[in-house]
Design an enzyme around this catalytic site. Structure first.
Site, PDB file in Angstrom:
ATOM      1  N   HIS A  42      43.005 116.187  61.896  1.00  0.00           N
ATOM      2  CA  HIS A  42      42.489 117.178  62.835  1.00  0.00           C
ATOM      3  C   HIS A  42      41.146 116.754  63.457  1.00  0.00           C
ATOM      4  CE1 HIS A  42      45.519 120.069  61.456  1.00  0.00           C
ATOM      5  NE2 HIS A  42      45.143 119.842  60.222  1.00  0.00           N
TER       6      HIS A  42
HETATM    7  O1  RIB Z   1      42.343 123.432  60.869  1.00  0.00           O
HETATM    8  C1  RIB Z   1      41.794 122.169  60.587  1.00  0.00           C
HETATM    9  C2  RIB Z   1      40.303 122.234  60.434  1.00  0.00           C
HETATM   10  O2  RIB Z   1      39.974 123.014  59.290  1.00  0.00           O
HETATM   11  C3  RIB Z   1      39.660 120.868  60.174  1.00  0.00           C
HETATM   12  O3  RIB Z   1      38.357 120.877  60.678  1.00  0.00           O
HETATM   13  C4  RIB Z   1      39.631 120.783  58.679  1.00  0.00           C
HETATM   14  O4  RIB Z   1      38.592 119.918  58.213  1.00  0.00           O
HETATM   15  C5  RIB Z   1      39.305 122.196  58.332  1.00  0.00           C
HETATM   16  O5  RIB Z   1      37.910 122.364  58.456  1.00  0.00           O
END
Ligand code: RIB
Ligand code: CA
Length: 306
Positions: free
Chosen positions: A236
């Site tokens: 992500h």
């Molecule tokens: O949904 C994904 C996000 O949430 C990313 O930033 C992961 O590190 C969590 O913080």
């Protein structure tokens, strides 16, 4: 032709995908990481700060780290230790951090950094937006020297924390609303791209061979529950860094995004993609990503760290 280094502040909650994002950003020739700020999210802020200090020490970088908010603005923290492990970076036994956090709050550190910068700073939040919302509320004068906000968060479709909300905007929806109402240009790198931009065995087996750095990442990958080594790992936060250096990997659309604050969709980023309800936009939303090119980008950037 070497591009000018882009001055950035990364607000983070390591977090295994944060760790990969920070590692690339700290070592990328086009990025000038001026400050790292930490916030409660994946795990509590003491752990996210310790993890950030461990990463800065691991790469021997002289980048200041400032500890931020220990809870969302109004609601209780719901973490995601089940995804990243109790430490937030389970799987690799990092040496004790040699770096120390600044003795000022992350919001103060961001304000000082932004107001003293000779060129506009890009804010890169890859966690809940609590620190960012407080910065903009307490020090609105900083807006004039913020180039844009490139954030990992939100979703134009399904959520990963409730049916509609992505984790970062779910954790602190009130902070997200303040940020999206700030008038600062926002690039939202949401689940629509970050849930598809997987590291498959093809990439993780190459990364494993990258010496000390590769061994560290592969050890973390074995504990990361944002996907799996077999089905592919969701990077992500790495997508937000990729947008900074290679925006052409993404398909984007200008839109207006509102935040649902409560109820079963609390934290959802509701995009008026057909612009039926608004006559102006407040965000650039990422719709798609060139997955093979992203995968190549990640492998080549991690290989260069060695
Ligand atoms: O949904 C994904 C996000 O949430 C990313 O930033 C992961 O590190 C969590 O913080
Ligand atoms: Ca994160």
């Amino acid at each position: 032709m070497i591009k000018e280094k882009r001055p950035i502040i990364i607000d983070t909650d390591p977090g295994i995908d944060d760790a990969v994002a920070l590692s690339i950003a700290l070592n990328h020739p086009e990025l000038d990481v001026q400050l790292l700020t930490t916030v409660a999210g994946n795990v509590n802020v003491h752990k996210t700060t310790e993890n950030t200090l461990k990463l800065v020490s691991f790469f021997e970088k002289q980048v200041p780290v400032a500890k931020g908010c220990d809870k969302p603005l109004l609601i209780q923290l719901e973490d995601s230790a089940e995804i990243h492990g109790e430490s937030g970076m389970d799987g690799y036994d990092f040496p004790k951090a040699t770096a120390k956090a600044l003795d000022i709050h992350a919001v103060e550190a961001m304000k000082d950094c932004i107001l003293s910068s000779s060129e506009p700073i890009t804010l890169v939040p890859i966690a809940a937006l609590t620190n960012i919302a407080l910065l903009l509320s307490m020090y609105p004068e900083t807006k004039q020297n913020i180039k844009e906000i490139v954030m990992m968060g939100g979703s134009l479709s399904r959520g990963n924390t409730n049916t509609s909300a992505e984790f970062n905007t779910y954790v602190d929806p009130h902070a997200a609303q303040i940020v999206f109402q700030s008038g600062i240009p926002i690039v939202m790198v949401g689940l629509d791209v970050t849930s598809t931009a997987l590291l498959t065995k093809n990439e993780t087996e190459k990364i494993k061979a990258f010496g000390k750095v590769g061994n560290m990442f592969y050890s973390l990958f074995q504990h990361y529950r944002g996907g799996s080594l077999q089905t592919g790992l969701k990077m992500h936060d790495v997508c937000a860094i990729a947008y900074l250096t290679d925006p052409d990997l993404f398909t984007v659309q200008e839109t207006f995004i509102e935040i649902a604050l409560d109820g079963p969709a609390a934290g959802a980023t509701v995009a008026d993609l057909k612009m039926k309800y608004h006559d102006s936009t407040n965000a650039t939303a990422c719709l798609d990503i060139d997955i093979p090119a992203f995968q190549k980008w990640v492998v080549s950037n991690l290989e260069k760290i060695n």
